[in-house]
Motif scaffolding. Structure first.
Motif, mmCIF file in Angstrom:
data_model
loop_
_atom_site.group_PDB
_atom_site.id
_atom_site.type_symbol
_atom_site.label_atom_id
_atom_site.label_comp_id
_atom_site.label_asym_id
_atom_site.label_seq_id
_atom_site.Cartn_x
_atom_site.Cartn_y
_atom_site.Cartn_z
ATOM 1 N N ALA A 14 137.025 53.621 5.468
ATOM 2 C CA ALA A 14 135.927 54.596 5.436
ATOM 3 C C ALA A 14 136.065 55.538 4.240
ATOM 4 O O ALA A 14 135.074 56.024 3.700
ATOM 5 C CB ALA A 14 135.894 55.391 6.733
ATOM 6 N N SER A 15 137.301 55.785 3.824
ATOM 7 C CA SER A 15 137.567 56.687 2.698
ATOM 8 C C SER A 15 137.568 55.956 1.359
ATOM 9 O O SER A 15 137.636 56.585 0.318
ATOM 10 C CB SER A 15 138.939 57.348 2.875
ATOM 11 N N GLU A 16 137.578 54.636 1.402
ATOM 12 C CA GLU A 16 137.693 53.744 0.247
ATOM 13 C C GLU A 16 139.078 53.783 -0.381
ATOM 14 O O GLU A 16 139.655 52.760 -0.641
ATOM 15 C CB GLU A 16 136.608 54.026 -0.797
ATOM 16 N N THR A 83 144.736 51.742 -0.372
ATOM 17 C CA THR A 83 143.450 51.056 -0.288
ATOM 18 C C THR A 83 143.609 49.887 0.682
ATOM 19 O O THR A 83 144.722 49.470 1.003
ATOM 20 C CB THR A 83 142.994 50.511 -1.661
ATOM 21 N N GLN A 103 133.280 58.392 9.000
ATOM 22 C CA GLN A 103 133.209 58.171 7.547
ATOM 23 C C GLN A 103 132.733 59.423 6.815
ATOM 24 O O GLN A 103 133.314 59.811 5.803
ATOM 25 C CB GLN A 103 132.312 56.983 7.215
ATOM 26 N N GLU A 104 131.686 60.077 7.336
ATOM 27 C CA GLU A 104 131.192 61.299 6.695
ATOM 28 C C GLU A 104 132.286 62.362 6.619
ATOM 29 O O GLU A 104 132.461 63.010 5.593
ATOM 30 C CB GLU A 104 130.022 61.876 7.488
ATOM 31 N N LEU A 106 135.634 61.947 6.786
ATOM 32 C CA LEU A 106 136.736 61.542 5.904
ATOM 33 C C LEU A 106 136.341 61.588 4.436
ATOM 34 O O LEU A 106 137.137 61.985 3.592
ATOM 35 C CB LEU A 106 137.235 60.139 6.276
ATOM 36 N N THR A 107 135.115 61.201 4.141
ATOM 37 C CA THR A 107 134.647 61.245 2.757
ATOM 38 C C THR A 107 134.674 62.687 2.259
ATOM 39 O O THR A 107 135.120 62.970 1.144
ATOM 40 C CB THR A 107 133.218 60.646 2.648
ATOM 41 N N ASP A 108 134.231 63.596 3.100
ATOM 42 C CA ASP A 108 134.247 65.022 2.757
ATOM 43 C C ASP A 108 135.690 65.495 2.544
ATOM 44 O O ASP A 108 136.008 66.113 1.538
ATOM 45 C CB ASP A 108 133.562 65.819 3.874
ATOM 46 N N ASN A 110 138.285 63.761 1.827
ATOM 47 C CA ASN A 110 138.900 63.074 0.687
ATOM 48 C C ASN A 110 138.537 63.744 -0.641
ATOM 49 O O ASN A 110 139.232 63.579 -1.629
ATOM 50 C CB ASN A 110 138.498 61.595 0.690
ATOM 51 N N CYS A 111 137.448 64.512 -0.644
ATOM 52 C CA CYS A 111 137.038 65.236 -1.855
ATOM 53 C C CYS A 111 137.816 66.547 -2.021
ATOM 54 O O CYS A 111 137.749 67.175 -3.068
ATOM 55 C CB CYS A 111 135.547 65.553 -1.803
#
Length: 168
Positions: A14-16, A83, A103-104, A106-108, A110-111
């Motif tokens: 989810a984080s890529e 990865t 995902q939303e 974790l993406t946040d 991860n930034c």
């Protein structure tokens, strides 16, 4: 047993890509505190909440060929980059993990940088205490990080935003 492994693979997928062991630890801990069903137990450690179980699980996933761990020399220290491998993708397709909104979140996360996630995870670790006591703990336990009142306030706001994203 592999269900918990699948959740970790799902988080990294989810984080890529997640750069840094500390960041990975904090992201999973914060997600767990947001009520996502991660099973790893955490204790308070030098850099905030830490899970030996998560460290071992990630190691196992690398050994099984589901995760790729790249060690990079960065200045005076090593940094790890995680990865998903093709085998990891295949494993995940056979072991469906349903964590809506993860995902939303974790993406946040991860930034954000690891220092900020360390603060956020520390605030969440002591979330049973009043804000003033939490601040006191942060300024005492994390004195080397030199967090400011503004950063602590930002962490509380960030947690509220993540809770909203998580739908909890």
């Amino acid at each position: 047993m592999l269900k918990d492994h699948a959740k970790i693979i799902h988080a990294i997928a989810a984080s890529e890509e997640i750069i840094g062991r500390k960041k990975l630890q904090k992201m999973v801990y914060i997600a767990k505190k947001l009520a996502f069903p991660f099973q790893e137990r955490f204790q308070f450690h030098f850099y905030g909440p830490y899970s030996e179980e998560l460290t071992l699980r990630v190691e196992e996933l690398c050994n099984m060929g589901f995760l790729d761990e790249v060690k990079e020399k960065k200045g005076g220290y090593y940094q790890y980059r995680y990865t998903l491998t093709e085998n990891g993708r295949e494993f995940l397709s056979l072991n469906e993990v349903s964590m809506p909104n993860l995902q939303e979140c974790l993406t946040d996360m991860n930034c954000q940088n690891a220092r900020f996630l360390e603060l956020v995870s520390t605030v969440l670790y002591f979330d049973n205490l009043p804000k003033e006591e939490v601040k006191e703990k942060i300024f005492t336990l994390k004195s080397k990080q030199r967090y400011t009142d503004e950063e602590v306030e930002t962490a509380y706001q960030y947690i509220a935003n993540l809770r909203e994203k998580a739908g909890h």
